[in-house]
Design a protein around this motif. Structure first.
Motif, PDB file in Angstrom:
ATOM      1  N   VAL A   1       0.915  -1.157   0.008  1.00  0.00           N
ATOM      2  CA  VAL A   1      -0.002   0.055  -0.103  1.00  0.00           C
ATOM      3  C   VAL A   1       0.844   1.479   0.276  1.00  0.00           C
ATOM      4  N   GLU A   2       2.033   1.365   0.936  1.00  0.00           N
ATOM      5  CA  GLU A   2       2.805   2.420   1.046  1.00  0.00           C
ATOM      6  C   GLU A   2       3.555   2.503  -0.385  1.00  0.00           C
ATOM      7  N   GLU A   3       3.978   1.556  -1.159  1.00  0.00           N
ATOM      8  CA  GLU A   3       4.681   1.696  -2.463  1.00  0.00           C
ATOM      9  C   GLU A   3       3.626   2.271  -3.202  1.00  0.00           C
ATOM     10  N   CYS A   4       2.448   1.917  -3.335  1.00  0.00           N
ATOM     11  CA  CYS A   4       1.432   2.240  -4.321  1.00  0.00           C
ATOM     12  C   CYS A   4       1.203   4.044  -4.130  1.00  0.00           C
ATOM     13  N   GLU A   5       1.127   4.273  -2.836  1.00  0.00           N
ATOM     14  CA  GLU A   5       0.818   5.714  -2.279  1.00  0.00           C
ATOM     15  C   GLU A   5       1.827   6.653  -2.491  1.00  0.00           C
ATOM     16  N   THR A   6       3.140   6.254  -2.305  1.00  0.00           N
ATOM     17  CA  THR A   6       4.439   7.032  -1.964  1.00  0.00           C
ATOM     18  C   THR A   6       5.164   7.044  -3.361  1.00  0.00           C
ATOM     19  N   LYS A   7       4.978   6.045  -3.904  1.00  0.00           N
ATOM     20  CA  LYS A   7       6.014   5.969  -5.102  1.00  0.00           C
ATOM     21  C   LYS A   7       5.132   5.976  -6.301  1.00  0.00           C
ATOM     22  N   PHE A   8       4.237   5.016  -6.629  1.00  0.00           N
ATOM     23  CA  PHE A   8       3.457   4.614  -7.934  1.00  0.00           C
ATOM     24  C   PHE A   8       2.551   6.014  -8.334  1.00  0.00           C
ATOM     25  N   PHE A   9       1.534   6.181  -7.498  1.00  0.00           N
ATOM     26  CA  PHE A   9       0.894   7.590  -7.569  1.00  0.00           C
ATOM     27  C   PHE A   9       1.712   8.523  -7.801  1.00  0.00           C
ATOM     28  N   LYS A  10       2.824   9.038  -7.234  1.00  0.00           N
ATOM     29  CA  LYS A  10       3.499  10.117  -7.149  1.00  0.00           C
ATOM     30  C   LYS A  10       4.343  10.176  -8.589  1.00  0.00           C
ATOM     31  N   GLU A  11       4.694   9.071  -8.986  1.00  0.00           N
ATOM     32  CA  GLU A  11       5.438   8.953 -10.320  1.00  0.00           C
ATOM     33  C   GLU A  11       4.355   9.507 -11.234  1.00  0.00           C
ATOM     34  N   ILE A  12       3.184   8.871 -11.512  1.00  0.00           N
ATOM     35  CA  ILE A  12       2.293   9.431 -12.468  1.00  0.00           C
ATOM     36  C   ILE A  12       2.152  10.910 -12.139  1.00  0.00           C
ATOM     37  N   GLU A  13       1.826  11.266 -11.088  1.00  0.00           N
ATOM     38  CA  GLU A  13       1.691  12.843 -10.999  1.00  0.00           C
ATOM     39  C   GLU A  13       3.010  13.631 -11.305  1.00  0.00           C
ATOM     40  N   PHE A  14       3.980  13.163 -11.158  1.00  0.00           N
ATOM     41  CA  PHE A  14       5.262  13.879 -11.415  1.00  0.00           C
ATOM     42  C   PHE A  14       5.215  14.064 -13.205  1.00  0.00           C
ATOM     43  N   GLU A  15       5.059  12.822 -13.792  1.00  0.00           N
ATOM     44  CA  GLU A  15       5.273  12.658 -15.066  1.00  0.00           C
ATOM     45  C   GLU A  15       4.057  13.678 -15.697  1.00  0.00           C
ATOM     46  N   ARG A  16       2.704  13.609 -15.066  1.00  0.00           N
ATOM     47  CA  ARG A  16       1.914  14.623 -15.628  1.00  0.00           C
ATOM     48  C   ARG A  16       2.484  16.086 -15.653  1.00  0.00           C
ATOM     49  N   PHE A  17       2.805  16.268 -14.209  1.00  0.00           N
ATOM     50  CA  PHE A  17       3.397  17.682 -14.073  1.00  0.00           C
ATOM     51  C   PHE A  17       4.378  18.127 -14.995  1.00  0.00           C
ATOM     52  N   ARG A  18       5.451  17.076 -15.424  1.00  0.00           N
ATOM     53  CA  ARG A  18       6.413  17.491 -16.307  1.00  0.00           C
ATOM     54  C   ARG A  18       6.110  17.367 -17.638  1.00  0.00           C
ATOM     55  N   GLU A  19       4.904  17.204 -18.046  1.00  0.00           N
ATOM     56  CA  GLU A  19       4.207  16.842 -19.228  1.00  0.00           C
ATOM     57  C   GLU A  19       5.117  15.970 -19.984  1.00  0.00           C
ATOM     58  N   ASN A  20       5.526  14.824 -19.219  1.00  0.00           N
ATOM     59  CA  ASN A  20       6.302  13.828 -20.102  1.00  0.00           C
ATOM     60  C   ASN A  20       5.224  12.908 -20.542  1.00  0.00           C
ATOM     61  N   TYR A  21       4.788  12.914 -21.482  1.00  0.00           N
ATOM     62  CA  TYR A  21       3.872  12.071 -22.183  1.00  0.00           C
ATOM     63  C   TYR A  21       4.540  11.174 -23.376  1.00  0.00           C
ATOM     64  N   THR A  22       5.425  10.148 -22.806  1.00  0.00           N
ATOM     65  CA  THR A  22       6.013   9.353 -23.986  1.00  0.00           C
ATOM     66  C   THR A  22       5.588   8.001 -23.726  1.00  0.00           C
ATOM     67  N   PHE A  23       5.491   7.026 -24.752  1.00  0.00           N
ATOM     68  CA  PHE A  23       5.341   5.570 -24.781  1.00  0.00           C
ATOM     69  C   PHE A  23       6.691   5.161 -23.907  1.00  0.00           C
ATOM     70  N   GLU A  24       7.586   5.547 -23.832  1.00  0.00           N
ATOM     71  CA  GLU A  24       8.865   4.909 -23.024  1.00  0.00           C
ATOM     72  C   GLU A  24       8.600   5.145 -21.468  1.00  0.00           C
ATOM     73  N   GLU A  25       7.919   6.182 -21.307  1.00  0.00           N
ATOM     74  CA  GLU A  25       7.721   6.483 -19.797  1.00  0.00           C
ATOM     75  C   GLU A  25       6.517   5.614 -19.349  1.00  0.00           C
ATOM     76  N   ALA A  26       5.504   5.566 -20.158  1.00  0.00           N
ATOM     77  CA  ALA A  26       4.420   4.704 -19.963  1.00  0.00           C
ATOM     78  C   ALA A  26       4.678   3.207 -19.819  1.00  0.00           C
ATOM     79  N   GLU A  27       5.912   2.581 -20.685  1.00  0.00           N
ATOM     80  CA  GLU A  27       6.227   1.492 -20.397  1.00  0.00           C
ATOM     81  C   GLU A  27       6.966   1.387 -19.230  1.00  0.00           C
ATOM     82  N   GLU A  28       7.994   2.160 -18.945  1.00  0.00           N
ATOM     83  CA  GLU A  28       8.505   2.178 -17.558  1.00  0.00           C
ATOM     84  C   GLU A  28       7.496   1.898 -16.521  1.00  0.00           C
ATOM     85  N   ILE A  29       6.792   2.830 -16.448  1.00  0.00           N
ATOM     86  CA  ILE A  29       5.427   2.916 -15.250  1.00  0.00           C
ATOM     87  C   ILE A  29       4.794   1.387 -15.385  1.00  0.00           C
TER      88      ILE A  29
END
Length: 184
Positions: free
Chosen positions: A100-128
């Motif tokens: 649960v902690e991994e989801c909330e503190t890392k995964f959710f934040k990673e997507i939020e950060f990539e949206r903030f950076r506007e890093n909308y790439t297939f490579e980033e999506a694959e990494e996530i």
């Protein structure tokens, strides 16, 4: 769990020349879900498949020049049985909480950060997506060794499912912004 459930007690010794051997055995036993009673003494429920997996660990102990013995505990006092069951539950509950902690503190934040950076790439999506697969495998392993029905399973499943929904939305946004990667 029935009150007549058997437990397997493993005692072992590996050469003390290096800590590598001890750590390797410890890691394999923890991965199996063993509950340590004291150093080099652990318990596992006598469930289907556990004995075979434990025998593989014993083979590893032999390969490292160590020794081991297994005892089948068929008549465990009720007080000790309760302690064992509660300890198994606590271990699994901690692992569910870590997911649960991994989801909330890392995964959710990673997507939020990539949206903030506007890093909308297939490579980033694959990494996530690879991170999501790691979470799924981790949850599956914890569920496989949650023999005593620990609390937290449902919440961990919900959080992993939420990760999947967030990633699906992110991938849809990537596709919308970048287009079809197969199109020429």
């Amino acid at each position: 769990m029935t009150t007549d459930e058997r437990f397997l007690l493993l005692t072992y010794r590996v050469p003390s020349t290096t800590s590598r051997a001890r750590v390797a055995v410890w890691r394999e036993l923890k991965r199996l879900g063993a509950l340590y009673i004291q150093q080099a003494v652990c318990v596992l429920p006598g469930r289907e498949g556990v004995r075979q997996r434990l025998d593989k660990v014993r083979e590893r102990i032999d390969e490292l020049g160590g020794e081991s013995m297994i005892f089948v505990l068929a008549d465990v006092e009720e007080r000790e049985r309760r302690k064992l069951v509660e300890s198994f539950r606590e271990n699994s509950a901690k692992e569910y909480a870590e997911i649960v902690e991994e989801c909330e503190t890392k995964f959710f934040k990673e997507i939020e950060f990539e949206r903030f950076r506007e890093n909308y790439t297939f490579e980033e999506a694959e990494e996530i997506r690879q991170d999501l697969e790691k979470l799924r495998r981790w949850l599956q392993k914890v569920e496989e060794r949650d023999w005593m029905g620990a609390p937290g399973r449902d919440l961990a499943r919900e959080k992993v499912a939420e990760c999947e929904r967030l990633l699906d939305q992110f991938e849809a946004d990537v596709y919308e912004r970048v287009g079809d990667p197969g199109a020429i």
